[in-house]
Structure formats: C-alpha cells, structure tokens
Design a protein around this motif. Structure first.
Motif, PDB file in Angstrom:
ATOM      1  N   LYS A  29       0.848  -1.117  -0.136  1.00 22.25           N
ATOM      2  CA  LYS A  29      -0.071  -0.038   0.174  1.00 22.25           C
ATOM      3  C   LYS A  29       0.999   1.225  -0.127  1.00 22.25           C
ATOM      4  O   LYS A  29       0.574   2.147  -0.714  1.00 22.25           O
ATOM      5  CB  LYS A  29      -1.013   0.022   1.208  1.00 22.25           C
ATOM      6  CG  LYS A  29      -1.861  -1.102   1.156  1.00 22.25           C
ATOM      7  CD  LYS A  29      -2.681  -1.011   2.456  1.00 22.25           C
ATOM      8  CE  LYS A  29      -3.627  -2.257   2.462  1.00 22.25           C
ATOM      9  NZ  LYS A  29      -4.741  -2.174   3.599  1.00 22.25           N
ATOM     10  N   ARG A  30       1.973   1.291   0.689  1.00 25.29           N
ATOM     11  CA  ARG A  30       2.872   2.339   0.943  1.00 25.29           C
ATOM     12  C   ARG A  30       3.541   2.416  -0.498  1.00 25.29           C
ATOM     13  O   ARG A  30       3.601   3.681  -0.875  1.00 25.29           O
ATOM     14  CB  ARG A  30       3.989   2.056   1.873  1.00 25.29           C
ATOM     15  CG  ARG A  30       4.689   3.285   2.336  1.00 25.29           C
ATOM     16  CD  ARG A  30       5.534   2.888   3.700  1.00 25.29           C
ATOM     17  NE  ARG A  30       6.002   1.414   3.967  1.00 25.29           N
ATOM     18  CZ  ARG A  30       5.411   0.788   4.807  1.00 25.29           C
ATOM     19  NH1 ARG A  30       4.714   1.236   5.553  1.00 25.29           N
ATOM     20  NH2 ARG A  30       5.915  -0.327   4.868  1.00 25.29           N
ATOM     21  N   ILE A  63      -5.827 -11.067  -4.804  1.00 30.19           N
ATOM     22  CA  ILE A  63      -4.614  -9.706  -4.905  1.00 30.19           C
ATOM     23  C   ILE A  63      -5.151  -8.826  -5.743  1.00 30.19           C
ATOM     24  O   ILE A  63      -5.073  -7.677  -5.355  1.00 30.19           O
ATOM     25  CB  ILE A  63      -3.425 -10.429  -5.124  1.00 30.19           C
ATOM     26  CG1 ILE A  63      -2.920 -11.345  -4.166  1.00 30.19           C
ATOM     27  CG2 ILE A  63      -2.420  -9.366  -5.363  1.00 30.19           C
ATOM     28  CD1 ILE A  63      -1.632 -12.101  -4.036  1.00 30.19           C
ATOM     29  N   LYS A  64      -5.676  -9.064  -6.927  1.00 36.02           N
ATOM     30  CA  LYS A  64      -6.014  -8.080  -7.777  1.00 36.02           C
ATOM     31  C   LYS A  64      -7.069  -7.592  -7.483  1.00 36.02           C
ATOM     32  O   LYS A  64      -7.176  -6.290  -7.475  1.00 36.02           O
ATOM     33  CB  LYS A  64      -6.243  -8.802  -9.410  1.00 36.02           C
ATOM     34  CG  LYS A  64      -6.881  -8.035 -10.405  1.00 36.02           C
ATOM     35  CD  LYS A  64      -6.940  -8.996 -11.559  1.00 36.02           C
ATOM     36  CE  LYS A  64      -7.350  -8.113 -12.773  1.00 36.02           C
ATOM     37  NZ  LYS A  64      -7.677  -8.954 -14.131  1.00 36.02           N
ATOM     38  N   GLU A  65      -8.145  -7.985  -6.886  1.00 36.74           N
ATOM     39  CA  GLU A  65      -9.318  -7.527  -6.185  1.00 36.74           C
ATOM     40  C   GLU A  65      -8.819  -6.288  -5.261  1.00 36.74           C
ATOM     41  O   GLU A  65      -9.511  -5.304  -5.110  1.00 36.74           O
ATOM     42  CB  GLU A  65     -10.101  -8.543  -5.736  1.00 36.74           C
ATOM     43  CG  GLU A  65     -11.618  -8.059  -5.121  1.00 36.74           C
ATOM     44  CD  GLU A  65     -12.701  -9.037  -4.647  1.00 36.74           C
ATOM     45  OE1 GLU A  65     -12.934  -9.036  -3.343  1.00 36.74           O
ATOM     46  OE2 GLU A  65     -12.485 -10.182  -5.695  1.00 36.74           O
ATOM     47  N   LEU A  68      -7.314  -3.223  -6.773  1.00 40.78           N
ATOM     48  CA  LEU A  68      -8.352  -2.498  -7.665  1.00 40.78           C
ATOM     49  C   LEU A  68      -9.293  -1.751  -6.642  1.00 40.78           C
ATOM     50  O   LEU A  68      -9.831  -0.981  -7.053  1.00 40.78           O
ATOM     51  CB  LEU A  68      -8.923  -3.228  -8.572  1.00 40.78           C
ATOM     52  CG  LEU A  68      -8.140  -3.590  -9.731  1.00 40.78           C
ATOM     53  CD1 LEU A  68      -8.837  -4.663 -10.813  1.00 40.78           C
ATOM     54  CD2 LEU A  68      -7.493  -2.518 -10.490  1.00 40.78           C
ATOM     55  N   ALA A  69      -9.319  -2.383  -5.348  1.00 41.84           N
ATOM     56  CA  ALA A  69     -10.223  -1.530  -4.372  1.00 41.84           C
ATOM     57  C   ALA A  69      -9.853  -0.460  -3.730  1.00 41.84           C
ATOM     58  O   ALA A  69     -10.421   0.393  -2.972  1.00 41.84           O
ATOM     59  CB  ALA A  69     -10.812  -2.663  -3.366  1.00 41.84           C
ATOM     60  N   LEU A  70      -8.479  -0.250  -3.795  1.00 39.33           N
ATOM     61  CA  LEU A  70      -7.687   0.905  -3.198  1.00 39.33           C
ATOM     62  C   LEU A  70      -8.156   2.351  -3.941  1.00 39.33           C
ATOM     63  O   LEU A  70      -8.522   2.112  -4.953  1.00 39.33           O
ATOM     64  CB  LEU A  70      -5.919   0.745  -3.211  1.00 39.33           C
ATOM     65  CG  LEU A  70      -5.468  -0.530  -2.306  1.00 39.33           C
ATOM     66  CD1 LEU A  70      -4.075  -0.634  -2.929  1.00 39.33           C
ATOM     67  CD2 LEU A  70      -5.908  -0.262  -1.067  1.00 39.33           C
ATOM     68  N   PHE A  99      -4.942   7.019   2.878  1.00 43.63           N
ATOM     69  CA  PHE A  99      -5.762   7.696   1.784  1.00 43.63           C
ATOM     70  C   PHE A  99      -7.027   7.289   1.287  1.00 43.63           C
ATOM     71  O   PHE A  99      -7.112   6.232   1.467  1.00 43.63           O
ATOM     72  CB  PHE A  99      -4.736   8.088   0.592  1.00 43.63           C
ATOM     73  CG  PHE A  99      -4.171   6.857  -0.035  1.00 43.63           C
ATOM     74  CD1 PHE A  99      -4.891   6.531  -1.319  1.00 43.63           C
ATOM     75  CD2 PHE A  99      -3.347   5.991   0.413  1.00 43.63           C
ATOM     76  CE1 PHE A  99      -4.562   5.478  -1.997  1.00 43.63           C
ATOM     77  CE2 PHE A  99      -2.697   4.855  -0.343  1.00 43.63           C
ATOM     78  CZ  PHE A  99      -3.448   4.680  -1.503  1.00 43.63           C
ATOM     79  N   THR A 100      -7.776   8.161   1.144  1.00 39.78           N
ATOM     80  CA  THR A 100      -9.295   7.839   0.742  1.00 39.78           C
ATOM     81  C   THR A 100      -9.668   8.458  -0.697  1.00 39.78           C
ATOM     82  O   THR A 100      -8.825   9.392  -0.990  1.00 39.78           O
ATOM     83  CB  THR A 100     -10.368   8.186   1.607  1.00 39.78           C
ATOM     84  OG1 THR A 100     -10.229   9.722   1.941  1.00 39.78           O
ATOM     85  CG2 THR A 100     -10.013   7.340   2.928  1.00 39.78           C
TER      86      THR A 100
END
Length: 140
Positions: A29-30, A63-65, A68-70, A99-100
């Motif tokens: 994520k970072r 993992i892909k899901e 892409l949800a980020l 972050f949003t």
C-alpha cells in the motif's frame, strides 16, 4: 530515486503472493501511495511467488481485487490522505496509508489510469520471459 521515478511513465510493484493472507501488506500500500504521489498513473503489479501458493488462480484474483479496491482506482477520482488536502500530508499519513477517495481539487494528482497484473514465479522463471503452462488461466 525520487527524482528518477518522477520522470517515468509506469511503475512496477512487486507483490509476494506467498505472504498474502486476505489483505495487502502495508508495504504494498505504501509503494502504491508513493507511486500516486509521484504522479505515475500506469501501474504493473507483478504477483510473485505463485509457485508457493500452487499457482492458484484464486490467490491471484484476490490480490488483484484488493489492489483495485484501493482508493486510487475507485471511480476515477483523486486519492488523497484522510487529512483532506495534499498540502497536509504527513509521514504518519503515508506510513499508515490512510488515503481515501476525494473529489478533485485544483493541484491534486489524477487517479491511476490503468493497472496490469502479471502472475509470476521468478525463481522458476514462470511468466517472466515467456508464458507459463503452470498458469493456463492467465492469458496476458
């Protein structure tokens, strides 16, 4: 590194499939957050160590899901930290990756334009230089 990275068209983010337990690692994520912060809009995710999870299509898709949800991928909107604006990003915000999605404001970076996912086993050379027969479900 940051100076060089600010001039690239795409980023390659490596994800360890063997360490995926339903959630992405904070490090992933970072790295994605830093990619967005540098204004890199094209992302390639190399999902490595597929051999350790039996080349499972389900693991790859999960993992892909999650990626892409980020927020950077949601509704083609701009991703910024919870603090509200890009001007008050703190180290804590970056490290916590909080972050949003946020509607675009002047001066904010655009959301990611595209993401590509490639399942690989670098140790075995699967899907590195040529297609792998061990992952027939991948047609990329």
């Amino acid at each position: 590194m940051v100076t060089a990275a600010s001039h690239v068209d795409a980023a390659l983010i490596l994800i360890d499939a063997s360490r995926f337990s339903g959630e992405l690692l904070p490090q992933t994520k970072r790295h994605l957050y830093i990619t967005w912060l540098l204004g890199i809009s094209e992302v390639v995710f190399a999902v490595n160590k597929m051999d350790r999870c039996g080349y499972a299509h389900e693991v790859f898709e999960n993992i892909k899901e999650k990626c892409l949800a980020l927020p950077g991928f949601v509704n083609n909107r701009t991703a910024v930290p919870d603090s509200g604006t890009a001007s008050n990003i703190t180290c804590h915000d970056c490290l916590q990756n909080s972050f949003t999605s946020h509607s675009g404001q002047a001066g904010q970076l655009p959301a990611f334009r595209s993401a590509h996912f490639v399942p690989v086993s670098a140790l075995q050379g699967e899907n590195v230089c040529s297609s792998s027969g061990l992952m027939p479900w991948y047609d990329g």
